[in-house]
Scaffold this active site. Structure first.
Site, PDB file in Angstrom:
ATOM      1  N   THR A 112       1.675   3.531  -2.443  1.00  0.00           N
ATOM      2  CA  THR A 112       2.538   3.366  -2.804  1.00  0.00           C
ATOM      3  C   THR A 112       3.021   2.978  -4.378  1.00  0.00           C
ATOM      4  O   THR A 112       4.210   3.808  -5.019  1.00  0.00           O
ATOM      5  CB  THR A 112       3.461   2.832  -2.106  1.00  0.00           C
ATOM      6  OG1 THR A 112       3.147   3.280  -0.338  1.00  0.00           O
ATOM      7  CG2 THR A 112       4.855   2.542  -2.109  1.00  0.00           C
ATOM      8  N   ASN A 157      -2.931  -4.089   4.523  1.00  0.00           N
ATOM      9  CA  ASN A 157      -2.353  -3.688   3.419  1.00  0.00           C
ATOM     10  C   ASN A 157      -0.690  -4.696   4.301  1.00  0.00           C
ATOM     11  O   ASN A 157      -0.344  -4.537   5.060  1.00  0.00           O
ATOM     12  CB  ASN A 157      -1.494  -2.606   3.003  1.00  0.00           C
ATOM     13  CG  ASN A 157      -0.967  -2.346   1.669  1.00  0.00           C
ATOM     14  OD1 ASN A 157      -0.916  -3.192   1.066  1.00  0.00           O
ATOM     15  ND2 ASN A 157      -0.374  -1.222   0.978  1.00  0.00           N
ATOM     16  N   SER A 161       2.505   1.717   3.982  1.00  0.00           N
ATOM     17  CA  SER A 161       3.968   3.014   4.430  1.00  0.00           C
ATOM     18  C   SER A 161       3.290   3.517   6.060  1.00  0.00           C
ATOM     19  O   SER A 161       2.602   4.182   5.613  1.00  0.00           O
ATOM     20  CB  SER A 161       3.701   3.693   3.430  1.00  0.00           C
ATOM     21  OG  SER A 161       3.789   2.840   1.938  1.00  0.00           O
ATOM     22  N   GLY A 387      -3.215   7.780   4.641  1.00  0.00           N
ATOM     23  CA  GLY A 387      -4.739   8.824   4.142  1.00  0.00           C
ATOM     24  C   GLY A 387      -5.754   8.831   5.620  1.00  0.00           C
ATOM     25  O   GLY A 387      -4.736   8.626   6.345  1.00  0.00           O
ATOM     26  N   GLU A 389      -7.852   8.185   8.944  1.00  0.00           N
ATOM     27  CA  GLU A 389      -7.945   6.398   9.855  1.00  0.00           C
ATOM     28  C   GLU A 389      -8.547   6.803  10.660  1.00  0.00           C
ATOM     29  O   GLU A 389      -8.938   7.610  11.674  1.00  0.00           O
ATOM     30  CB  GLU A 389      -6.405   6.685   9.843  1.00  0.00           C
ATOM     31  CG  GLU A 389      -5.365   5.977   8.850  1.00  0.00           C
ATOM     32  CD  GLU A 389      -4.356   5.770   9.552  1.00  0.00           C
ATOM     33  OE1 GLU A 389      -3.723   5.518  11.223  1.00  0.00           O
ATOM     34  OE2 GLU A 389      -3.412   4.470   8.799  1.00  0.00           O
TER      35      GLU A 389
END
Length: 1104
Positions: A112, A157, A161, A387, A389
């Site tokens: 992001t 994080n 996002s 991405g 996972e």
């Protein structure tokens, strides 16, 4: 010669992984660690940028950095995300190529932030102007809105996002932004209802509760306490470094800039509040006659508040949570929902409500930022998507995400190879096939329309009968058993293999990034994503402005019995559209890597980075780039960098750049198999060859530096000597000039001295001559004056003697004539002499007396009068004084107008009432009675009040004393001929109107205060509210006018004036004593009223 920096200058580690020697996974990780430890977070793989998340702010994104990378070659400076953004923007602007920037990486890797940096750079380097700046600001401000509604705190994080975003930024032919279009993919809506431990719901819920005003929360029926909402996790409600209140203000401001109306913002917040209320709805079972349980809402308060926010009838929504209507052809059947089904329906409604709200937000933002011009636009796409996972527990969401990453990896390899092949063909270099792993077989396993996993999942969801996750797994074991990239427990057992790491309810797929174990539990439900039709229809009936847009399928007039498409089908179609879109653009790649799981700076975890390097396929990407030639560079740049290695090309080559490179490489004895000549570039096969050239260049630069230093020092010494020589000449010239000037000044000074002495001697001679002539003239004048004086004195004495003689003759003659007359009239004078002398004397005295009265003024206020000169005038003196005073008073009164006469009559009346009785009276004597102190007829604020009453005799601002605390409230006091009125100061609304016949008396104190009480007659209509205790600065005028109206009116009694330091005031049913005392109030020099008890108000009056 212009010296330019290069990727190869002052390099920490290797700036471009293509040049890494030896190339293996360990050396790749070591190079990343080395650069990360030196704050070099960007590394190239050809034109691909690897971005390491530093988890801290670095001073590499300043406006100076933007200008440094602006319009520079990609390899000209050290690796940076600005270099890729500039390359993409210039290709779009100058070559008319549509661009796309693909940003990938796992959660927390900084995708992001990378997309924000790209957009901010493009905004900084493109054109300026009011409209352009507005578009840029709207594009940038769309990020905070989408982050608030689509990002959440996860274990990896704090600002993860939870949706994929692709933004197409549209530019005109000049490269100025015109607008954009945003597409969103697979919002993680399951997070609305449930969050893993240590994670949060979407940011907007916490921002709303933390940053909204109390008034806003009251309107939304919310409380700031997070613990009161079931959908909000409490263990991570507060996150270090995140200020939810400030973020909420930022989101509100961003929505305003993007173009949201205030009503739209309020509607969005109402939906967010409704979702929080929806999560608090709980159900209880209720047995029915047929033996089945039916769900019922436990506490209907949250349901009621949610219905009020959305404008839904409570009974309609409550029924939708208890019953489900099933339609088949022309038949309808209503079934009851048990508690588990009711909770499923509630969560499904919450997830659909939030996901559709998010889609509406994206659509609304697109309406604001879309390009208005109809001409063809240049497009730059920015893809910020989740991405790859691999979690301990992977479900449907991870399966979909990894499928998307497989497609991105496929297009990455295809476009990279295509780009390499196109460059080789363009440069006329022989192309050799490159061996690489093609993941098309994995994509086919997932998306094949016949036997793909998604197709089988859709088939299982749509078939009749009992459908479970286990039946779906059985179908996979049947159809995909022989696929080399699919594994399951049954598949393994059928081949006589034992794998205890593979549970019965799971299957495993060998992705390009590694093996991922998926648990089939929830696959069918999440793919169905069903929302009961009863709930859709209930939402459609809502009066809320957005509900019909969000739930169009709830329209009873457009009932569609066709089953809605599954989540997997929709996502597959979206990914297909995205891939087609990306294939039409020139790709630019940013691979984001996070160095550690602790989200702290200066920590590099080798195993974690190695895992990401593997599943991103970075080492394989390097091998693809190095399969042919590892390094390529334009002839001009190559010749400019290495021309000092050959005497023929140094310092300047006079010819084509390609010929210069040929001469240079031949002179350097580089083997011909190590390079190839393209049309515009030189291609170097082995990085060792490039490093050898760099080493020779570095040694040559040292020799050149020594030579430059020698030449510079010689030039500096010569320049210094010439400067000294020139300075000596200048100093000598200035000194000679100075010496001549001094000599000239001395000669000039001596000449001036001699001239002054000579002129002085001449002047003194002339002065002596003039003085002698002056003395001779003065002596003559003095002698003549003395002579003339003597002659004049003699003549004067003669004239005086002659005059004395003539005067003596006249006196003697007069005396003689007088003697003759007295002798003649003596006999007549003796008879009347006494009376005539007396009359003459009296006449002279009176004449003198009357002339003295002329000094008296005409002012009635003047009490001065001349003193009597003789005792016999005492009576006349007193009468004259009285008559004169009456006369001048009449003259003074004759000048008065009728209004002024009325004022003086009131002043006289005030004197009769208050003189020597009220200490405030003396200070009011000099103040004229104005009457209308508010200018009520001129002030438009009181126009309505002026029309509501008759002619106003007095208008003033008073304080109405409150019995409860003794404090005053400002009121407008209006006095007319028939009543007095109290009105509100701000609004002009009439608070009380009392007829004057109802007024019994007025009570005031003897002190210098402004308090007075208007006492009403007992039994009158106005007496029900009690007496009025007021305070005014114009007390004397108010009471005087009240008394004057009572005196002049024939139909009412005279108003009594009670002057006392203690009197009673009737407040409704109770009588309160008002007592005045001498004292020093705290609030200054004015009187202060204070409540002592229920029966006593004490007024402190300052001492005089």
């Amino acid at each position: 010669m212009e010296v330019k920096t290069s990727l190869l200058d002052n390099m920490i580690g290797v700036g471009d992984m293509v040049l890494l020697e030896p190339l293996n996974e360990d050396s790749f990780i070591v190079n990343l660690r080395n650069r990360f430890d030196h704050n070099e977070i960007y590394t190239y793989i050809g034109s691909v940028v690897i971005s390491m998340n530093p988890y801290r702010s670095l001073p590499i994104y300043t406006p100076q950095k933007v200008e440094e990378y602006r319009n520079r070659n990609f390899y000209e400076l050290s690796p940076h995300i600005y270099a890729l953004a500039d390359e993409a923007y210039r290709s779009l602007r100058d070559q008319d190529k549509d661009q796309c920037i693909l940003i990938t990486g796992e959660s927390g890797a900084g995708k992001t932030e990378a997309s924000k940096l790209v957009m901010s750079y493009v905004a900084a380097v493109c054109g300026k102007g009011q409209e352009v700046n507005k578009v840029k600001e709207q594009l940038l401000q769309s990020n905070p809105v989408l982050e608030a509604f689509g990002n959440a705190k996860t274990m990896r994080n704090d600002n993860s996002s939870r949706f994929g975003k692709y933004m197409d930024i549209e530019f005109d032919f000049k490269g100025d932004p015109l607008g954009g279009v945003i597409s969103n993919y697979l919002l993680e809506k399951s997070r609305v209802c449930k969050q893993p431990r240590g994670e949060r719901n979407f940011h907007i819920f916490y921002q709303l509760l933390s940053g909204a005003s109390d008034d806003t929360l009251m309107k939304l029926k919310l409380d700031r306490d997070f613990s009161k909402y079931n959908y909000l996790s409490l263990d991570s409600a507060n996150v270090n470094g995140l200020d939810d209140a400030a973020s909420f203000r930022t989101v509100r401001n961003a929505m305003q800039i993007v173009g949201f109306m205030e009503a739209e913002v309020q509607s969005v917040l109402e939906l967010v509040a409704a979702i929080l209320k929806l999560g608090n709805i709980e159900f209880k079972p209720e047995s029915r006659v047929n033996g089945f349980d039916e769900s019922r809402v436990k506490d209907k308060n949250d349901l009621k508040e949610m219905c009020e926010l959305l404008g839904i009838e409570q009974s309609v929504l409550e029924r939708a949570f208890s019953y489900r209507t099933v339609e088949a052809k022309m038949e309808k059947m209503s079934t009851t929902l048990n508690v588990a089904q009711a909770y499923y329906a509630r969560d499904a409604l919450a997830k659909n409500l939030y996901s559709r709200l998010f889609s509406w937000l994206v659509t609304r933002i697109n309406e604001s930022i879309k390009a208005q011009a109809k001409t063809r636009h240049k497009v730059m796409g920015v893809l910020d998507i989740y991405g790859f996972e691999i979690f301990e527990d992977n479900s449907f969401e991870q399966f979909i995400i990894n499928y998307c990453n497989e497609k991105l990896q496929q297009i990455f390899i295809e476009l990279t190879l295509r780009e390499e092949q196109e460059e080789y063909i363009r440069e006329d270099i022989e192309w050799t096939n490159i061996e690489y792993f093609n993941n098309a077989v994995i994509c086919d396993l997932i998306e094949n329309n016949q036997n793909g996993i998604l197709a089988m999942l859709d088939e299982e969801c749509l078939r009749p009968g009992t459908v479970t996750d286990d039946t779906f797994l059985d179908k996979l074991n049947t159809i995909c058993a022989e696929h080399q990239h699919f594994e399951s427990r049954l598949n393994k057992n059928s081949k006589f293999l034992t794998d205890h790491s593979l549970p019965h309810s799971c299957f495993r797929i060998q992705h390009y990034a590694g093996k991922v174990l998926y648990r089939v539990e929830g696959f069918v439900d999440k793919n169905n994503d069903l929302l009961y039709r009863d709930l859709s229809q209930a939402m459609y009936k809502a009066t809320h402005s957005l509900m019909r847009q969000l739930f169009p399928e709830g329209n009873p007039a457009k009932v569609n019995l066709k089953r809605p498409p599954t989540a997997g089908f929709q996502f597959k179609a979206s990914v297909g559209v995205l891939m087609k879109n990306l294939q039409t653009k020139n790709p630019n790649y940013i691979r984001c890597i996070k160095p550690n799981d602790k989200k702290v700076a200066h920590i590099f975890t080798d195993s974690l980075v190695c895992h990401q390097v593997r599943y991103l396929g970075l080492v394989e990407n390097v091998r693809v780039r190095r399969a042919g030639y590892a390094f390529r560079q334009p002839y001009e740049s190559c010749l400019e960098r290495y021309k000092m290695l050959c005497k023929k090309t140094w310092p300047q080559w006079r010819g084509p750049a390609r010929d210069g490179v040929v001469v240079l490489l031949t002179d350097c004895s580089v083997p011909t198999e190590e390079f190839a000549y393209g049309r515009s570039k030189i291609f170097i096969r082995n990085p060792r060859t490039l490093f050898t050239l760099e080493e020779r260049r570095r040694a040559c630069l040292e020799d050149l530096a020594t030579l430059i230093q020698k030449i510079y020092r010689g030039w500096k010494s010569r320049t210094h000597f010439l400067l000294l020589k020139k300075s000596q000449v200048v100093v000598a010239a200035w000194y000679r000039r100075y010496a001549q000037q001094n000599k000239y000044q001395k000669i000039k000074s001596a000449t001036l001295v001699m001239q002054s002495f000579i002129r002085g001697w001449k002047a003194r001679n002339i002065l002596r001559q003039l003085k002698y002539e002056k003395r001779c003239k003065e002596a003559v004048t003095t002698i003549a004056a003395y002579w003339h004086g003597t002659q004049a004195r003699r003549e004067l004495r003669r004239l005086k003697e002659e005059a004395r003689r003539k005067h003596a003759v006249a006196i003697i003659w007069a005396y003689w004539l007088g003697l003759q007359v007295r002798r003649e009239y003596r006999k007549f004078f003796r008879a009347n002499a006494g009376k005539k002398i007396y009359d003459f004397t009296i006449q002279r005295i009176m004449q003198k007396y009357f002339l003295g009265l002329k000094t008296t003024t005409m002012s009635p206020m003047d009490n001065t009068w001349p003193a009597k000169p003789y005792g016999f005038l005492e009576g006349a003196h007193t009468q004259l004084r009285r008559i004169f005073h009456l006369w001048r008073c009449k003259k003074y009164r004759g000048q008065f107008t009728e209004e002024k006469k009325a004022v003086y009559e009131e002043k006289l009346e005030a004197s009769e009432i208050f003189k020597d009785k009220k200490a405030l009276y003396p200070s009011s004597v000099s103040q004229p009675f104005k009457g209308d102190y508010l200018e009520i007829q001129k002030n438009p604020k009181y126009q309505k009040l002026n029309s509501a009453v008759e002619e106003v005799l007095l208008a003033d601002l008073v304080n109405k004393i409150n019995r409860a605390n003794g404090k005053g409230s400002p009121r407008l006091f209006l006095l007319t001929k028939s009543n007095f009125v109290l009105a509100d100061q701000k609004t002009g609304q009439v608070k009380a109107s009392v007829p004057l016949p109802d007024l019994a008396s007025v009570s005031v104190s003897t002190q210098s205060d402004g308090f007075f009480a208007l006492k009403l007659k007992e039994g009158s209509a106005s007496a029900s509210k009690g007496d009025f205790l007021l305070s005014s600065e114009h007390l004397i005028e108010i009471i005087t006018k009240l008394h004057h109206i009572g005196t002049t009116a024939a139909d009412r009694d005279q108003i009594n004036i009670d002057i006392s330091d203690e009197f009673l005031v009737q407040f409704k049913q109770d009588k309160v004593c008002v007592k005045f005392i001498q004292g020093g109030p705290k609030n200054g020099n004015s009187a202060a009223c204070k409540r002592k008890n229920n029966r006593l108000l004490e007024v402190s009056v300052p001492s005089p």
